[in-house]
Design a protein around this motif. Structure first.
Motif, PDB file in Angstrom:
ATOM      1  N   TYR A 294       0.811  -1.210   0.000  1.00  0.00           N
ATOM      2  CA  TYR A 294       0.000   0.000   0.000  1.00  0.00           C
ATOM      3  C   TYR A 294       0.851   1.270   0.000  1.00  0.00           C
ATOM      4  O   TYR A 294       0.457   2.285  -0.590  1.00  0.00           O
ATOM      5  CB  TYR A 294      -0.927  -0.011   1.217  1.00  0.00           C
ATOM      6  N   SER A 295       1.995   1.236   0.635  1.00  0.00           N
ATOM      7  CA  SER A 295       2.839   2.423   0.677  1.00  0.00           C
ATOM      8  C   SER A 295       3.414   2.742  -0.702  1.00  0.00           C
ATOM      9  O   SER A 295       3.491   3.917  -1.086  1.00  0.00           O
ATOM     10  CB  SER A 295       3.972   2.223   1.685  1.00  0.00           C
ATOM     11  N   LEU A 296       3.772   1.735  -1.487  1.00  0.00           N
ATOM     12  CA  LEU A 296       4.266   1.981  -2.835  1.00  0.00           C
ATOM     13  C   LEU A 296       3.151   2.502  -3.737  1.00  0.00           C
ATOM     14  O   LEU A 296       3.368   3.390  -4.574  1.00  0.00           O
ATOM     15  CB  LEU A 296       4.875   0.708  -3.431  1.00  0.00           C
ATOM     16  N   GLY A 297       1.950   1.934  -3.568  1.00  0.00           N
ATOM     17  CA  GLY A 297       0.820   2.447  -4.331  1.00  0.00           C
ATOM     18  C   GLY A 297       0.523   3.901  -3.995  1.00  0.00           C
ATOM     19  O   GLY A 297       0.222   4.702  -4.885  1.00  0.00           O
ATOM     20  N   ALA A 298       0.628   4.247  -2.711  1.00  0.00           N
ATOM     21  CA  ALA A 298       0.421   5.643  -2.320  1.00  0.00           C
ATOM     22  C   ALA A 298       1.513   6.543  -2.884  1.00  0.00           C
ATOM     23  O   ALA A 298       1.252   7.678  -3.301  1.00  0.00           O
ATOM     24  CB  ALA A 298       0.381   5.753  -0.795  1.00  0.00           C
ATOM     25  N   ALA A 299       2.750   6.062  -2.931  1.00  0.00           N
ATOM     26  CA  ALA A 299       3.844   6.855  -3.494  1.00  0.00           C
ATOM     27  C   ALA A 299       3.616   7.124  -4.982  1.00  0.00           C
ATOM     28  O   ALA A 299       3.875   8.228  -5.472  1.00  0.00           O
ATOM     29  CB  ALA A 299       5.175   6.136  -3.289  1.00  0.00           C
ATOM     30  N   ILE A 300       3.106   6.131  -5.707  1.00  0.00           N
ATOM     31  CA  ILE A 300       2.787   6.346  -7.121  1.00  0.00           C
ATOM     32  C   ILE A 300       1.691   7.386  -7.263  1.00  0.00           C
ATOM     33  O   ILE A 300       1.729   8.246  -8.157  1.00  0.00           O
ATOM     34  CB  ILE A 300       2.373   5.015  -7.778  1.00  0.00           C
ATOM     35  N   GLY A 301       0.696   7.342  -6.369  1.00  0.00           N
ATOM     36  CA  GLY A 301      -0.362   8.345  -6.407  1.00  0.00           C
ATOM     37  C   GLY A 301       0.156   9.751  -6.157  1.00  0.00           C
ATOM     38  O   GLY A 301      -0.271  10.708  -6.813  1.00  0.00           O
ATOM     39  N   VAL A 302       1.093   9.900  -5.238  1.00  0.00           N
ATOM     40  CA  VAL A 302       1.675  11.218  -4.967  1.00  0.00           C
ATOM     41  C   VAL A 302       2.470  11.713  -6.171  1.00  0.00           C
ATOM     42  O   VAL A 302       2.405  12.893  -6.545  1.00  0.00           O
ATOM     43  CB  VAL A 302       2.560  11.155  -3.709  1.00  0.00           C
ATOM     44  N   VAL A 303       3.207  10.808  -6.803  1.00  0.00           N
ATOM     45  CA  VAL A 303       3.974  11.193  -7.997  1.00  0.00           C
ATOM     46  C   VAL A 303       3.040  11.656  -9.112  1.00  0.00           C
ATOM     47  O   VAL A 303       3.299  12.660  -9.791  1.00  0.00           O
ATOM     48  CB  VAL A 303       4.848  10.018  -8.468  1.00  0.00           C
ATOM     49  N   MET A 304       1.934  10.958  -9.301  1.00  0.00           N
ATOM     50  CA  MET A 304       0.961  11.365 -10.315  1.00  0.00           C
ATOM     51  C   MET A 304       0.383  12.743  -9.999  1.00  0.00           C
ATOM     52  O   MET A 304       0.230  13.591 -10.891  1.00  0.00           O
ATOM     53  CB  MET A 304      -0.168  10.336 -10.394  1.00  0.00           C
ATOM     54  N   LEU A 305       0.071  12.985  -8.726  1.00  0.00           N
ATOM     55  CA  LEU A 305      -0.462  14.281  -8.328  1.00  0.00           C
ATOM     56  C   LEU A 305       0.540  15.403  -8.602  1.00  0.00           C
ATOM     57  O   LEU A 305       0.169  16.466  -9.135  1.00  0.00           O
ATOM     58  CB  LEU A 305      -0.830  14.242  -6.842  1.00  0.00           C
ATOM     59  N   LEU A 306       1.803  15.179  -8.284  1.00  0.00           N
ATOM     60  CA  LEU A 306       2.819  16.202  -8.512  1.00  0.00           C
ATOM     61  C   LEU A 306       3.024  16.461 -10.005  1.00  0.00           C
ATOM     62  O   LEU A 306       3.229  17.607 -10.428  1.00  0.00           O
ATOM     63  CB  LEU A 306       4.140  15.777  -7.859  1.00  0.00           C
ATOM     64  N   ILE A 307       2.975  15.413 -10.801  1.00  0.00           N
ATOM     65  CA  ILE A 307       3.137  15.584 -12.250  1.00  0.00           C
ATOM     66  C   ILE A 307       2.005  16.423 -12.816  1.00  0.00           C
ATOM     67  O   ILE A 307       2.221  17.348 -13.616  1.00  0.00           O
ATOM     68  CB  ILE A 307       3.224  14.213 -12.945  1.00  0.00           C
ATOM     69  N   LEU A 308       0.778  16.120 -12.416  1.00  0.00           N
ATOM     70  CA  LEU A 308      -0.372  16.867 -12.923  1.00  0.00           C
ATOM     71  C   LEU A 308      -0.328  18.327 -12.472  1.00  0.00           C
ATOM     72  O   LEU A 308      -0.644  19.239 -13.240  1.00  0.00           O
ATOM     73  CB  LEU A 308      -1.669  16.203 -12.463  1.00  0.00           C
ATOM     74  N   LEU A 309       0.057  18.552 -11.218  1.00  0.00           N
ATOM     75  CA  LEU A 309       0.182  19.931 -10.742  1.00  0.00           C
ATOM     76  C   LEU A 309       1.265  20.686 -11.515  1.00  0.00           C
ATOM     77  O   LEU A 309       1.081  21.854 -11.885  1.00  0.00           O
ATOM     78  CB  LEU A 309       0.504  19.942  -9.246  1.00  0.00           C
ATOM     79  N   ALA A 310       2.386  20.024 -11.772  1.00  0.00           N
ATOM     80  CA  ALA A 310       3.473  20.684 -12.496  1.00  0.00           C
ATOM     81  C   ALA A 310       3.056  21.019 -13.924  1.00  0.00           C
ATOM     82  O   ALA A 310       3.317  22.122 -14.414  1.00  0.00           O
ATOM     83  CB  ALA A 310       4.711  19.779 -12.508  1.00  0.00           C
ATOM     84  N   VAL A 311       2.395  20.082 -14.593  1.00  0.00           N
ATOM     85  CA  VAL A 311       1.961  20.335 -15.970  1.00  0.00           C
ATOM     86  C   VAL A 311       0.974  21.498 -16.018  1.00  0.00           C
ATOM     87  O   VAL A 311       1.068  22.396 -16.866  1.00  0.00           O
ATOM     88  CB  VAL A 311       1.338  19.065 -16.575  1.00  0.00           C
ATOM     89  N   THR A 312       0.027  21.509 -15.101  1.00  0.00           N
ATOM     90  CA  THR A 312      -0.980  22.573 -15.086  1.00  0.00           C
ATOM     91  C   THR A 312      -0.351  23.933 -14.801  1.00  0.00           C
ATOM     92  O   THR A 312      -0.653  24.922 -15.477  1.00  0.00           O
ATOM     93  CB  THR A 312      -2.056  22.260 -14.036  1.00  0.00           C
ATOM     94  N   LEU A 313       0.546  23.993 -13.808  1.00  0.00           N
ATOM     95  CA  LEU A 313       1.160  25.273 -13.457  1.00  0.00           C
ATOM     96  C   LEU A 313       2.060  25.790 -14.567  1.00  0.00           C
ATOM     97  O   LEU A 313       2.083  26.994 -14.861  1.00  0.00           O
ATOM     98  CB  LEU A 313       1.959  25.120 -12.158  1.00  0.00           C
TER      99      LEU A 313
END
Length: 325
Positions: A293-312
């Motif tokens: 579960y911790s690795l799955g959560a880490a992938i989710g955080v990476v996806m969130l950061l990527i989307l925020l970076a692309v949008t900004l």
């Protein structure tokens, strides 16, 4: 004496008139008016912000918290204590070669989906302005029907249409028992078609509303100058609709980058040997199939950061060009 009096009168200073008081200094223009508005706009937005905070902020906080611990099925059942790893999960994730392959696949697949969705949606939006009322209504109803269809239902219908044994597409195209989900690229193509089918109505309706707001005189002037339909779109409509296109592009990027249901249903959880994995499905496999579960959560955080970076980055580039959003 008379001459001296006259000179004295002429040298007498003129009486001072009362000057109007200076207007109060303050910010000018639209920004000044926004500042003088005070907290009133935020009061109207407060209920929505509270709801969004409860639905988004707390889950994101929990996601980031789990990604910093060693959290597997043993910790969930209470058999082992939860240990703090810090950035250990992210280090392990970034050292995984499969993660980078899945990330590259996700970026390319999402880019293809976004471009295809925008192309189909904008083309149909222009078509809506060229047809009569009855065909326009029929197209709008069909598009809204595709938009309202749940992702699981739409994916299942597309699987039936392209089924190797009973699907009508293979019979029409004369492909026999060709399996669209067996090959990597054909499976991605099938998923892309389904994603575009359920996503283009949002772009079509939004862009169509923007086109209807463009003054008719501008389009008539372009037609009188002999501009083709493509030239009218590229030189007249697209620049005027840029704020709307920004919104639909960012929304499409967010939707298509985190595609899950279509890939999971149509490729059976990521395809043969994981050849059709994207980040969302990869995170699901890590979290629930492998109980990491911790690795799955880490992938989710990476996806969130990527989307925020692309949008900004996208919004920053537009602001540099002087666009009002």
């Amino acid at each position: 004496m008379a001459a001296q009096d006259t000179v004295a009168v002429r040298k007498r200073p003129a009486p001072r008139t009362a000057t109007p008081p200076h207007p109060p200094r303050g910010p000018r223009g639209p920004r000044g008016r926004a500042r003088r508005a005070g907290p009133t706009p935020w009061l109207y937005l407060a209920p929505a912000l509270v709801v969004l905070g409860g639905l988004l902020a707390y889950p994101v906080y929990q996601l980031g918290l789990i990604s910093l611990f060693h959290y597997t099925q043993a910790q969930v059942s209470g058999g082992e204590p939860t240990t703090f790893r810090g950035l250990g999960n992210y280090t392990e994730l970034l050292a995984d070669e499969q993660f980078w392959q899945v990330l590259l696949t996700t970026v390319l697949f999402a880019a293809a989906c976004v471009v295809s969705t925008l192309a189909v949606g904008c083309a149909l939006a222009v078509l809506l302005t060229r047809v009569r009322a009855v065909p326009r209504l029929a197209l709008m109803l069909a598009a809204l029907g595709a938009w309202a269809t749940p992702a699981v239902t739409g994916s299942t219908v597309w699987l039936l249409l392209f089924d190797a044994d009973f699907g009508p597409v293979n019979r029409i195209l004369g492909l026999g028992d060709h399996s669209w989900t067996y090959g990597r690229y054909s499976a991605f193509l099938l998923v892309l078609l389904e994603v575009v089918w359920c996503s283009f109505p949002f772009v079509m309706v939004t862009v169509y509303a923007g086109i209807r707001a463009v003054p008719a005189e501008v389009l008539e002037a372009a037609a009188l100058d002999g501009a083709s339909q493509w030239r009218v779109w590229r030189s007249v409509l697209a620049p005027m609709l840029r704020p709307i296109l920004v919104v639909v592009t960012i929304q499409s990027v967010i939707w298509d980058f985190k595609v899950f249901t279509q890939i999971y249903v149509m490729t059976g959880g990521g395809g043969i040997a994981g050849q059709n994995l994207v980040l969302n499905v990869y995170a699901y496999q890590k979290a629930f199939a492998s109980s990491q579960y911790s690795l799955g959560a880490a992938i989710g955080v990476v996806m969130l950061l990527i989307l925020l970076a692309v949008t900004l980055v996208y919004l920053r580039l537009l602001r540099r060009q002087g666009e009002e959003l």
